[in-house]
Write a protein that holds these residues in place. Structure first.
Motif, short mmCIF file in Angstrom:
data_model
loop_
_atom_site.label_atom_id
_atom_site.label_comp_id
_atom_site.label_asym_id
_atom_site.label_seq_id
_atom_site.Cartn_x
_atom_site.Cartn_y
_atom_site.Cartn_z
N CYS A 38 1.02 -0.99 -0.22
CA CYS A 38 -0.35 -0.09 -0.13
C CYS A 38 0.69 1.16 0.35
CB CYS A 38 -0.88 0.27 1.08
SG CYS A 38 -0.64 0.34 2.99
N TYR A 39 2.06 0.98 -0.53
CA TYR A 39 3.36 2.50 -0.57
C TYR A 39 3.90 2.23 -1.76
CZ TYR A 39 7.27 4.42 0.52
OH TYR A 39 8.68 5.52 0.85
N ASP A 40 3.84 3.61 -2.18
CA ASP A 40 3.97 4.34 -3.21
C ASP A 40 5.29 4.29 -3.33
OD1 ASP A 40 1.73 4.74 -4.78
OD2 ASP A 40 1.64 6.47 -3.88
N GLY A 41 6.21 2.96 -3.98
CA GLY A 41 8.08 2.84 -3.75
C GLY A 41 7.63 1.13 -4.06
N VAL A 42 9.15 1.24 -4.09
CA VAL A 42 9.79 -0.57 -3.96
C VAL A 42 9.66 -0.93 -2.42
CG1 VAL A 42 11.76 -2.43 -3.95
CG2 VAL A 42 11.16 -0.32 -6.10
N ILE A 78 8.16 -1.61 10.97
CA ILE A 78 7.54 -0.18 9.70
C ILE A 78 6.62 -1.28 8.59
CG2 ILE A 78 9.67 -1.55 8.25
CD1 ILE A 78 9.71 1.56 7.08
N TYR A 79 7.02 -2.36 8.65
CA TYR A 79 5.71 -3.36 7.64
C TYR A 79 4.30 -3.04 7.28
CZ TYR A 79 10.50 -5.18 5.56
OH TYR A 79 11.72 -5.24 5.57
N PHE A 80 4.11 -3.27 9.12
CA PHE A 80 2.55 -3.62 8.66
C PHE A 80 1.77 -2.95 9.69
CE2 PHE A 80 4.26 -8.23 8.13
CZ PHE A 80 3.60 -8.20 7.09
N GLN A 81 2.99 -2.12 10.99
CA GLN A 81 2.22 -1.07 11.55
C GLN A 81 1.99 0.16 11.04
OE1 GLN A 81 1.73 -1.71 14.64
NE2 GLN A 81 1.65 -3.40 14.32
N THR A 82 3.21 0.68 10.17
CA THR A 82 3.28 1.81 9.40
C THR A 82 2.45 2.37 8.46
OG1 THR A 82 5.71 1.83 9.36
CG2 THR A 82 4.74 3.80 7.85
N PRO A 83 1.69 1.48 7.73
CA PRO A 83 2.13 0.40 7.22
C PRO A 83 2.45 0.26 5.71
CG PRO A 83 -0.46 0.22 6.96
CD PRO A 83 0.16 1.21 7.81
N LEU A 84 3.46 -0.27 4.97
CA LEU A 84 3.47 -0.69 4.09
C LEU A 84 3.16 -1.06 3.29
CD1 LEU A 84 8.09 -0.06 4.26
CD2 LEU A 84 6.59 2.03 3.98
N ILE A 101 -5.78 0.30 12.93
CA ILE A 101 -4.54 1.35 10.73
C ILE A 101 -4.58 0.91 9.74
CG2 ILE A 101 -2.73 -0.90 11.46
CD1 ILE A 101 -1.89 3.33 10.64
N TYR A 102 -5.57 -0.60 9.57
CA TYR A 102 -5.81 -0.56 8.14
C TYR A 102 -7.67 0.04 7.54
CZ TYR A 102 -2.57 -4.29 7.61
OH TYR A 102 -1.08 -5.39 7.76
N GLU A 103 -8.21 0.43 8.66
CA GLU A 103 -9.50 0.98 8.42
C GLU A 103 -8.72 2.30 8.11
OE1 GLU A 103 -10.99 0.41 12.37
OE2 GLU A 103 -12.19 -1.61 10.89
N SER A 130 0.89 6.77 9.21
CA SER A 130 1.99 7.14 9.86
C SER A 130 2.45 8.64 9.17
CB SER A 130 2.54 5.90 9.30
OG SER A 130 2.33 5.76 7.35
N ASN A 131 3.74 8.74 9.75
CA ASN A 131 4.41 10.51 8.41
C ASN A 131 4.06 9.65 7.24
OD1 ASN A 131 4.56 11.49 10.90
ND2 ASN A 131 6.05 11.43 11.55
N ASN A 132 4.81 8.99 7.07
CA ASN A 132 4.82 7.97 5.60
C ASN A 132 3.08 8.07 4.26
OD1 ASN A 132 7.24 7.76 5.22
ND2 ASN A 132 7.71 5.48 5.68
N HIS A 133 2.89 7.48 5.31
CA HIS A 133 1.08 8.11 4.78
C HIS A 133 0.55 9.15 4.30
CE1 HIS A 133 1.08 3.66 5.08
NE2 HIS A 133 0.01 3.28 4.12
#
Length: 168
Positions: A38-42, A78-84, A101-103, A130-133
């Motif tokens: 669900c992340y825009d990137g690798v 980072i993988y699931f809590q951020t989540p990526l 977080i998923y909702e 998260s900040n990334n999202h």
């Protein structure tokens, strides 16, 4: 027979209401589960147990992992809590406490639906990210505002404030 069908139906209902935790998941550790980016990137991950490399190149890519690998992966928040990544299994989501977080992530995946919500709800959902999202959402929303795909003045001003969007 009808009696056997009834028993199976009752078992399904009981299983549906079953509570899941990590210990229970370890009993079915070899089951294969889809994991979606669900992340825009690798996003990359190497399993410490199997040394298998997994790579999600862009948002929406899917890899399949065993439950055991997912549990090992969960030690790095980072993988699931951020989540990526999103685990496509309700049992794992429940056991790892990822539902809230998923909702929030699901609600922002469709910006058009997000901007139709009440401003309080928008602020609440974005606040849980998260900040990334938030950065990804900010970039997507900024593009939509610039392209005049979001025109509601009140919504635009609220999104600019919530996401710290500035136009030069």
């Amino acid at each position: 027979t009808k009696k056997e069908e009834k028993v199976k139906t009752i078992q399904k209902v009981v299983n549906k209401n079953e509570k899941w935790n990590k210990a229970k998941l370890m009993k079915i550790k070899d089951e294969i589960i889809e994991v979606r980016s669900c992340y825009d990137g690798v996003v990359g991950y190497t399993s410490p147990k199997t040394n298998t490399n997994y790579k999600w190149i862009e948002k929406g890519d899917i890899e399949v992992l065993t439950i055991e690998e997912i549990l090992a992966m969960n030690t790095k928040k980072i993988y699931f809590q951020t989540p990526l990544l999103i685990v496509e299994d309700d049992r794992i989501i429940e056991a790892l406490g990822l539902k809230n977080i998923y909702e929030a992530v699901q609600k922002i995946e469709n910006i058009d639906e997000l901007i139709e919500m009440d401003l309080e709800d928008i602020e609440d959902i974005i606040g849980r990210l998260s900040n990334n999202h938030k950065i990804n959402l900010r970039d997507e929303v900024a593009k939509k505002i610039k392209n005049e795909e979001i025109r509601d003045y009140v919504v635009v001003q609220a999104l600019k404030r919530i996401l710290n969007i500035e136009f030069v």
